[in-house]
Design a protein around this motif. Structure first.
Motif, PDB file in Angstrom:
ATOM      1  N   PRO A 291      26.476  10.444  10.795  1.00 40.41           N
ATOM      2  CA  PRO A 291      27.148  11.743  10.989  1.00 40.41           C
ATOM      3  C   PRO A 291      26.199  12.841  11.455  1.00 40.41           C
ATOM      4  O   PRO A 291      26.660  13.899  11.899  1.00 40.41           O
ATOM      5  CB  PRO A 291      27.716  12.066   9.600  1.00 40.41           C
ATOM      6  CG  PRO A 291      27.008  11.178   8.653  1.00 40.41           C
ATOM      7  CD  PRO A 291      26.541   9.975   9.405  1.00 40.41           C
ATOM      8  N   ALA A 292      24.883  12.601  11.378  1.00 40.43           N
ATOM      9  CA  ALA A 292      23.922  13.623  11.815  1.00 40.43           C
ATOM     10  C   ALA A 292      23.304  13.287  13.164  1.00 40.43           C
ATOM     11  O   ALA A 292      22.379  13.964  13.609  1.00 40.43           O
ATOM     12  CB  ALA A 292      22.820  13.773  10.770  1.00 40.43           C
ATOM     13  N   ALA A 293      23.786  12.241  13.833  1.00 38.40           N
ATOM     14  CA  ALA A 293      23.227  11.871  15.138  1.00 38.40           C
ATOM     15  C   ALA A 293      23.654  12.879  16.202  1.00 38.40           C
ATOM     16  O   ALA A 293      24.734  13.479  16.107  1.00 38.40           O
ATOM     17  CB  ALA A 293      23.694  10.475  15.530  1.00 38.40           C
ATOM     18  N   ASP A 294      22.820  13.049  17.213  1.00 39.70           N
ATOM     19  CA  ASP A 294      23.087  14.063  18.244  1.00 39.70           C
ATOM     20  C   ASP A 294      24.111  13.609  19.284  1.00 39.70           C
ATOM     21  O   ASP A 294      24.959  14.399  19.713  1.00 39.70           O
ATOM     22  CB  ASP A 294      21.777  14.424  18.957  1.00 39.70           C
ATOM     23  CG  ASP A 294      20.809  15.114  18.009  1.00 39.70           C
ATOM     24  OD1 ASP A 294      21.086  16.255  17.620  1.00 39.70           O
ATOM     25  OD2 ASP A 294      19.797  14.494  17.631  1.00 39.70           O
ATOM     26  N   TRP A 295      24.022  12.334  19.714  1.00 41.91           N
ATOM     27  CA  TRP A 295      24.872  11.899  20.837  1.00 41.91           C
ATOM     28  C   TRP A 295      26.363  12.161  20.657  1.00 41.91           C
ATOM     29  O   TRP A 295      27.050  12.552  21.612  1.00 41.91           O
ATOM     30  CB  TRP A 295      24.657  10.408  21.146  1.00 41.91           C
ATOM     31  CG  TRP A 295      23.429  10.158  21.957  1.00 41.91           C
ATOM     32  CD1 TRP A 295      22.421   9.283  21.665  1.00 41.91           C
ATOM     33  CD2 TRP A 295      23.057  10.777  23.196  1.00 41.91           C
ATOM     34  NE1 TRP A 295      21.449   9.342  22.630  1.00 41.91           N
ATOM     35  CE2 TRP A 295      21.813  10.249  23.573  1.00 41.91           C
ATOM     36  CE3 TRP A 295      23.655  11.737  24.010  1.00 41.91           C
ATOM     37  CZ2 TRP A 295      21.160  10.633  24.737  1.00 41.91           C
ATOM     38  CZ3 TRP A 295      22.999  12.143  25.162  1.00 41.91           C
ATOM     39  CH2 TRP A 295      21.766  11.583  25.510  1.00 41.91           C
ATOM     40  N   PRO A 296      26.914  11.925  19.452  1.00 43.41           N
ATOM     41  CA  PRO A 296      28.370  12.082  19.352  1.00 43.41           C
ATOM     42  C   PRO A 296      28.865  13.456  19.789  1.00 43.41           C
ATOM     43  O   PRO A 296      29.943  13.569  20.397  1.00 43.41           O
ATOM     44  CB  PRO A 296      28.640  11.815  17.866  1.00 43.41           C
ATOM     45  CG  PRO A 296      27.534  10.877  17.472  1.00 43.41           C
ATOM     46  CD  PRO A 296      26.327  11.353  18.223  1.00 43.41           C
ATOM     47  N   ALA A 297      28.092  14.526  19.517  1.00 38.42           N
ATOM     48  CA  ALA A 297      28.539  15.868  19.920  1.00 38.42           C
ATOM     49  C   ALA A 297      28.704  15.925  21.441  1.00 38.42           C
ATOM     50  O   ALA A 297      29.728  16.393  21.961  1.00 38.42           O
ATOM     51  CB  ALA A 297      27.541  16.921  19.447  1.00 38.42           C
ATOM     52  N   ALA A 298      27.694  15.434  22.166  1.00 40.60           N
ATOM     53  CA  ALA A 298      27.738  15.511  23.630  1.00 40.60           C
ATOM     54  C   ALA A 298      28.819  14.599  24.202  1.00 40.60           C
ATOM     55  O   ALA A 298      29.558  14.979  25.123  1.00 40.60           O
ATOM     56  CB  ALA A 298      26.373  15.129  24.196  1.00 40.60           C
ATOM     57  N   ILE A 299      28.920  13.403  23.638  1.00 38.30           N
ATOM     58  CA  ILE A 299      29.879  12.417  24.144  1.00 38.30           C
ATOM     59  C   ILE A 299      31.319  12.929  23.950  1.00 38.30           C
ATOM     60  O   ILE A 299      32.187  12.753  24.805  1.00 38.30           O
ATOM     61  CB  ILE A 299      29.629  11.080  23.390  1.00 38.30           C
ATOM     62  CG1 ILE A 299      28.262  10.512  23.771  1.00 38.30           C
ATOM     63  CG2 ILE A 299      30.718  10.059  23.571  1.00 38.30           C
ATOM     64  CD1 ILE A 299      28.065  10.286  25.220  1.00 38.30           C
ATOM     65  N   LEU A 300      31.538  13.609  22.823  1.00 38.08           N
ATOM     66  CA  LEU A 300      32.868  14.188  22.571  1.00 38.08           C
ATOM     67  C   LEU A 300      33.140  15.361  23.506  1.00 38.08           C
ATOM     68  O   LEU A 300      34.219  15.467  24.096  1.00 38.08           O
ATOM     69  CB  LEU A 300      32.965  14.666  21.121  1.00 38.08           C
ATOM     70  CG  LEU A 300      33.197  13.561  20.084  1.00 38.08           C
ATOM     71  CD1 LEU A 300      32.900  14.080  18.679  1.00 38.08           C
ATOM     72  CD2 LEU A 300      34.636  13.043  20.143  1.00 38.08           C
ATOM     73  N   ALA A 301      32.160  16.248  23.653  1.00 30.41           N
ATOM     74  CA  ALA A 301      32.378  17.425  24.513  1.00 30.41           C
ATOM     75  C   ALA A 301      32.653  16.981  25.950  1.00 30.41           C
ATOM     76  O   ALA A 301      33.476  17.578  26.654  1.00 30.41           O
ATOM     77  CB  ALA A 301      31.168  18.349  24.457  1.00 30.41           C
ATOM     78  N   LEU A 302      31.979  15.918  26.374  1.00 30.43           N
ATOM     79  CA  LEU A 302      32.116  15.461  27.756  1.00 30.43           C
ATOM     80  C   LEU A 302      33.384  14.639  27.995  1.00 30.43           C
ATOM     81  O   LEU A 302      33.730  14.352  29.142  1.00 30.43           O
ATOM     82  CB  LEU A 302      30.894  14.616  28.142  1.00 30.43           C
ATOM     83  CG  LEU A 302      29.603  15.414  28.354  1.00 30.43           C
ATOM     84  CD1 LEU A 302      28.388  14.507  28.246  1.00 30.43           C
ATOM     85  CD2 LEU A 302      29.641  16.110  29.711  1.00 30.43           C
ATOM     86  N   GLY A 303      34.035  14.219  26.925  1.00 29.85           N
ATOM     87  CA  GLY A 303      35.207  13.351  27.098  1.00 29.85           C
ATOM     88  C   GLY A 303      34.806  12.013  27.699  1.00 29.85           C
ATOM     89  O   GLY A 303      35.486  11.484  28.596  1.00 29.85           O
ATOM     90  N   ALA A 304      33.705  11.457  27.194  1.00 28.35           N
ATOM     91  CA  ALA A 304      33.200  10.175  27.722  1.00 28.35           C
ATOM     92  C   ALA A 304      34.078   9.010  27.239  1.00 28.35           C
ATOM     93  O   ALA A 304      34.933   9.178  26.372  1.00 28.35           O
ATOM     94  CB  ALA A 304      31.761   9.974  27.265  1.00 28.35           C
ATOM     95  N   GLU A 305      33.808   7.859  27.837  1.00 26.54           N
ATOM     96  CA  GLU A 305      34.524   6.617  27.475  1.00 26.54           C
ATOM     97  C   GLU A 305      33.484   5.604  27.022  1.00 26.54           C
ATOM     98  O   GLU A 305      32.463   5.448  27.694  1.00 26.54           O
ATOM     99  CB  GLU A 305      35.082   5.995  28.748  1.00 26.54           C
ATOM    100  CG  GLU A 305      36.526   6.051  28.990  1.00 26.54           C
ATOM    101  CD  GLU A 305      36.797   5.432  30.362  1.00 26.54           C
ATOM    102  OE1 GLU A 305      36.504   4.247  30.573  1.00 26.54           O
ATOM    103  OE2 GLU A 305      37.284   6.173  31.214  1.00 26.54           O
ATOM    104  N   VAL A 306      33.769   4.901  25.953  1.00 27.04           N
ATOM    105  CA  VAL A 306      32.865   3.835  25.499  1.00 27.04           C
ATOM    106  C   VAL A 306      33.485   2.503  25.916  1.00 27.04           C
ATOM    107  O   VAL A 306      34.637   2.218  25.580  1.00 27.04           O
ATOM    108  CB  VAL A 306      32.683   3.895  23.966  1.00 27.04           C
ATOM    109  CG1 VAL A 306      31.721   2.821  23.502  1.00 27.04           C
ATOM    110  CG2 VAL A 306      32.194   5.279  23.528  1.00 27.04           C
ATOM    111  N   ARG A 307      32.720   1.708  26.674  1.00 31.11           N
ATOM    112  CA  ARG A 307      33.209   0.393  27.123  1.00 31.11           C
ATOM    113  C   ARG A 307      32.768  -0.656  26.118  1.00 31.11           C
ATOM    114  O   ARG A 307      31.599  -0.705  25.709  1.00 31.11           O
ATOM    115  CB  ARG A 307      32.613   0.021  28.488  1.00 31.11           C
ATOM    116  CG  ARG A 307      33.156   0.801  29.632  1.00 31.11           C
ATOM    117  CD  ARG A 307      34.580   0.456  29.991  1.00 31.11           C
ATOM    118  NE  ARG A 307      34.760  -0.859  30.578  1.00 31.11           N
ATOM    119  CZ  ARG A 307      35.954  -1.375  30.852  1.00 31.11           C
ATOM    120  NH1 ARG A 307      37.066  -0.704  30.585  1.00 31.11           N
ATOM    121  NH2 ARG A 307      36.044  -2.553  31.404  1.00 31.11           N
TER     122      ARG A 307
END
Ligand code: FAD
Length: 295
Positions: A121-137
């Protein structure tokens, strides 16, 4: 500090890794950079009988630039993202986030997909990935599928990855013109993990109104989240300091903030609001020519 014994296999391909995962079920664990997995093994919090190393699957190390997006392979490291010219040009929010993860050694070894799969829950990537509306394959026994970032993080260390699946890449839309970005965080001093971290994107139309806003917040709750009330308070409005400040007040709406030895729930909620304001102000200052700030 010594892991329980396990077998170790170097996966030759994604299919090979999936086959091994299906065959061994919960007894198997995927290894990428090992930054989270090895401590878990050493503390015997995880005791797999088989460790499947993805490290030799060269295709998972690529950053591919396409017309409207970037495709980041599962083994792409934080440093690769921080240093990539294509990332700086097409989606600088990713580079700004990568540069704030841990230290140089961590960034050289830690991977994007390892971080997402671990779902700290303290990792940085999730914030950016959510803001960007990314897709995880994901690749698994039933083939491939995509999961939108907003559906990927379920709870603390729990994601939408199904048994037998591995992350193969993350697809990130390139930033639209007249879009500003920012990632700001308050880090836990010893590790660098976020006590609170906010990724913001702001698109502005030529008249200075907010065309679109997106805010992802990590560190504050048991999983990273999109602060949709902040975006709703900005979209369609003329952007100015008062409006940004008022919108940022919604950063912890509907959230149950974590309360631990690093920060109380009240302080985390406060940080979410303050960092959201700072991230939005930084984002709008980067929108580009024709938009002056502050107004
Ligand atoms: C001292 C220290 C400081 C750190 N500081 C920060 C920080 O400031 N900010 C931050 O965000 N992070 C930080 N990290 C985390 C680090 O950057 C890594 O991203 C994270 O530990 C994941 O590690 P990894 O990529 O090596 O994955 P691994 O440790 O190899 O794997 C992590 C988990 O994900 C699973 N997994 C790995 N790859 C896949 C895949 N492709 N598909 C499915 N499951 C997979 C593994 O089975 C395991 O459960 C820090 C880590 C350390 C040790």
């Amino acid at each position: 500090m010594i892991p329980s014994s396990f077998d170790y296999v170097v996966a030759e391909s994604v299919d090979h890794a999936v086959r091994l995962l299906v065959e061994h079920g919960e007894d198997a664990k995927i290894l990428s950079g090992g930054h989270s997995l090895l401590p878990l093994l050493k503390f015997r919090l995880s005791t797999p009988k088989l460790v499947i190393d993805l490290g030799r699957i060269a295709s998972l190390r690529a950053i591919v630039e396409e017309q409207n997006r970037l495709r980041l392979g599962a083994l792409v490291t934080h440093h690769q993202i921080e240093a990539s010219e294509a990332v700086h040009r097409r989606c600088p929010l990713l580079a700004e986030t990568a540069g704030q993860i841990g230290d140089v050694q961590i960034r050289n070894r830690g991977t994007l997909a390892g971080s997402l799969a671990h779902a700290d829950p303290a990792a940085d990537w999730p914030a950016a990935i959510l803001a960007l509306g990314a897709e995880v394959r994901l690749a698994g026994p039933k083939g491939e599928r995509s999961v939108a970032a907003r559906d990927f993080f379920i709870d603390m260390m729990l994601t939408a990855i199904a048994p037998g699946e591995i992350i193969t890449e993350v697809r990130v839309p390139a930033l639209a013109p007249l879009t500003g970005w920012a990632y700001v965080k308050v880090a836990q001093k010893a590790s660098g993990f976020a006590i609170a971290g906010v990724a913001a994107l702001l698109s502005v139309d030529p008249s200075g109104h907010c065309a679109a806003a997106s805010v992802g917040i990590t560190g504050v709750a048991s999983r990273a989240y999109r602060a949709s009330a902040v975006a709703a308070a900005l979209e369609g409005k003329k952007l100015n300091s008062d409006g940004i400040q008022a919108a940022a007040k919604h950063a912890a709406d509907g959230i149950e903030p974590l309360d631990d030895l690093h920060a109380s729930a009240a302080f985390r909620a406060h940080l979410a609001r303050v960092l959201t304001r700072r991230a939005l102000e930084l984002a709008v200052s980067r929108v580009g020519p024709g938009v002056s700030w502050p107004v």
